[in-house]
Design an enzyme around this catalytic site. Structure first.
Site, short mmCIF file in Angstrom:
data_model
loop_
_atom_site.label_atom_id
_atom_site.label_comp_id
_atom_site.label_asym_id
_atom_site.label_seq_id
_atom_site.Cartn_x
_atom_site.Cartn_y
_atom_site.Cartn_z
N SER A 15 -2.09 -9.64 -0.75
CA SER A 15 -1.85 -8.21 -0.51
C SER A 15 -2.30 -7.36 -1.70
CB SER A 15 -0.38 -7.94 -0.19
OG SER A 15 0.42 -8.13 -1.34
N PRO A 49 5.98 -10.73 -2.38
CA PRO A 49 6.08 -11.54 -3.59
C PRO A 49 5.49 -10.89 -4.84
CG PRO A 49 4.26 -12.34 -2.29
CD PRO A 49 4.90 -11.22 -1.49
N GLY A 50 4.89 -9.69 -4.71
CA GLY A 50 4.47 -8.98 -5.91
C GLY A 50 3.02 -8.56 -6.01
N GLY A 51 2.26 -8.69 -4.95
CA GLY A 51 0.84 -8.34 -5.00
C GLY A 51 0.56 -6.90 -5.41
N ASP A 67 13.05 -5.45 -3.49
CA ASP A 67 12.91 -6.33 -2.33
C ASP A 67 13.99 -7.40 -2.40
OD1 ASP A 67 11.94 -8.36 -0.40
OD2 ASP A 67 10.12 -7.15 -0.40
N ASP A 87 17.67 -3.40 -0.49
CA ASP A 87 16.94 -2.87 0.65
C ASP A 87 16.13 -1.66 0.19
OD1 ASP A 87 16.13 -1.48 2.95
OD2 ASP A 87 17.96 -1.94 4.04
N ASP A 103 4.47 -1.34 0.90
CA ASP A 103 3.77 -2.13 1.93
C ASP A 103 4.81 -2.90 2.75
OD1 ASP A 103 1.63 -3.22 3.36
OD2 ASP A 103 1.36 -4.87 1.95
N LYS A 132 2.17 0.22 9.36
CA LYS A 132 1.84 -0.88 10.28
C LYS A 132 1.88 -0.31 11.70
CE LYS A 132 2.70 -3.60 6.66
NZ LYS A 132 1.70 -4.05 5.77
#
Length: 184
Positions: A15, A49-51, A67, A87, A103, A132
């Site tokens: 990402s 996860p941190g992209g 997150d 959250d 994202d 999305k």
């Protein structure tokens, strides 16, 4: 003219390519230098996860990564990253930041409302976020989401520039750049 990114070995997820591409597409070199400087601050909603956080950290920007999931790789213990297991829709910063990046996998209307709230509350100056889109009624979902942001910011008297585009590294989503501008 497609900006293709190569996957950095140290990035925690693919990402990261989406945000790298968005920065190249939405900001010219002068804006990148001015708006993405060492010492700035950002909040990454839906960070794991941190992209996306990785893209900011590599520019020297301090990130609050929000997150419930874990950060991976170099970001798990990075000095520029504060990971809050919360959250993203309920998080409010203690003080305003330069950037909001987001994202999250959620309905476009819900993400748009969140972004509008951040700008209306004065919590950020710039944002890059993804919407999305549903399989059916993509155009109407996008129009509604962007229209909701415009309505909220106009109602609050906030001057802004908003650009939306489907990028090469996007799938069924649209990436949006939103920035406050000088008063009308």
């Amino acid at each position: 003219g497609i900006v293709r990114q190569s996957m950095p070995a140290e990035a925690p997820s693919r990402s990261t390519l989406k945000l790298a591409e968005a920065i190249e597409v939405f900001l010219d070199k002068s804006e990148q230098t001015r708006l993405l400087r060492t010492g700035m601050t950002a909040v990454d909603l839906g960070a794991a996860p941190g992209g996306w956080s990785w893209q900011m950290v590599r520019r020297g920007i301090r990130v609050t990564a929000v997150d419930n999931g874990p950060m991976k790789g170099v970001l798990a213990n990075h000095p520029l990253v504060e990971h809050l297991m919360q959250d993203g829709f309920k998080f409010a910063p203690r003080k305003a930041v330069d950037w909001l990046i987001c994202d999250m996998v959620e309905k476009p209307a819900k993400v748009a409302e969140l972004i509008g709230n951040w700008f209306a509350s004065g919590w950020c100056k710039h944002a890059i976020f993804n919407l999305k889109l549903p399989m059916k009624q993509r155009v109407s979902a996008l129009d509604s989401a962007l229209g909701g942001i415009r309505t909220r910011l106009n109602m609050e008297g906030i001057s802004y520039r908003m650009t939306a585009k489907q990028l090469y590294h996007d799938r069924e989503e649209i990436t949006v750049f939103l920035t406050k501008t000088k008063s009308r």
